[in-house]
Design a protein around this motif. Structure first.
Motif, short mmCIF file in Angstrom:
data_model
loop_
_atom_site.label_atom_id
_atom_site.label_comp_id
_atom_site.label_asym_id
_atom_site.label_seq_id
_atom_site.Cartn_x
_atom_site.Cartn_y
_atom_site.Cartn_z
N GLY A 80 0.83 -1.19 0.00
CA GLY A 80 0.00 0.00 0.00
C GLY A 80 0.87 1.25 0.00
N ALA A 108 -2.17 -3.10 1.95
CA ALA A 108 -3.57 -3.01 1.58
C ALA A 108 -4.18 -4.41 1.65
CB ALA A 108 -3.72 -2.43 0.18
N GLU A 110 -6.23 -1.17 5.56
CA GLU A 110 -4.79 -1.02 5.56
C GLU A 110 -4.23 -1.63 6.84
OE1 GLU A 110 -4.36 3.02 2.87
OE2 GLU A 110 -4.09 3.19 5.02
#
Length: 145
Positions: A40, A46, A118
């Protein structure tokens, strides 16, 4: 349903992370057995449901591979992304390369971010909140101009 919320968790010695039941439910995919973990932004990871990852893949595919930035992004993103299985206790094992990418220690934070979650190292998340949190009003004003 948009993913939201903040969940503090710990990685065990096998790099397994318990995914909160509410977060799994909010992915809104019945019989959820797998998730995708990918690099991410801002040294986070992510976390996508299979449908969410496929939607992102379609969006990425629309970008022209004639641009070097797009080619490099695809290489870096897809080579690090991995499908992981939810075990009977609702845990996933985070691959070592992604643990290293995000600098994860034992204490981590999961954050719902609309269409994905996240995973942050807890110290990095605290630093993000300390540096970015006070400017929330300005950030929100600029984000929706």
């Amino acid at each position: 349903m948009a993913l939201a919320g903040t969940y503090t968790r710990s990685l065990d010695e096998k790099q397994r992370l318990a995914i909160p039941k509410r977060l799994c439910e909010d992915f809104n995919e019945p019989e959820l057995k797998n998730l995708y973990i990918a690099p991410g932004n801002d040294k986070s990871l992510a976390l996508y449901s299979p449908a969410g990852f496929e939607k992102l893949a379609r969006k990425i595919a629309k970008q022209s591979s004639n641009r070097v930035e797009v080619r490099n992004y695809k290489r870096l993103f897809y080579s690090r992304a991995e499908r992981v299985e939810l075990d009977a206790q609702g845990r996933v094992r985070i691959p070592e390369r992604l643990v290293e990418f995000a600098g994860l220690s034992r204490d981590v934070v999961l954050v719902g971010v609309h269409d994905h979650a996240e995973i942050w190292d807890a110290a990095a998340w605290d630093e993000f909140l300390k540096t970015q949190g006070p400017g929330f009003d300005e950030i929100s004003t600029r984000a929706f101009e």
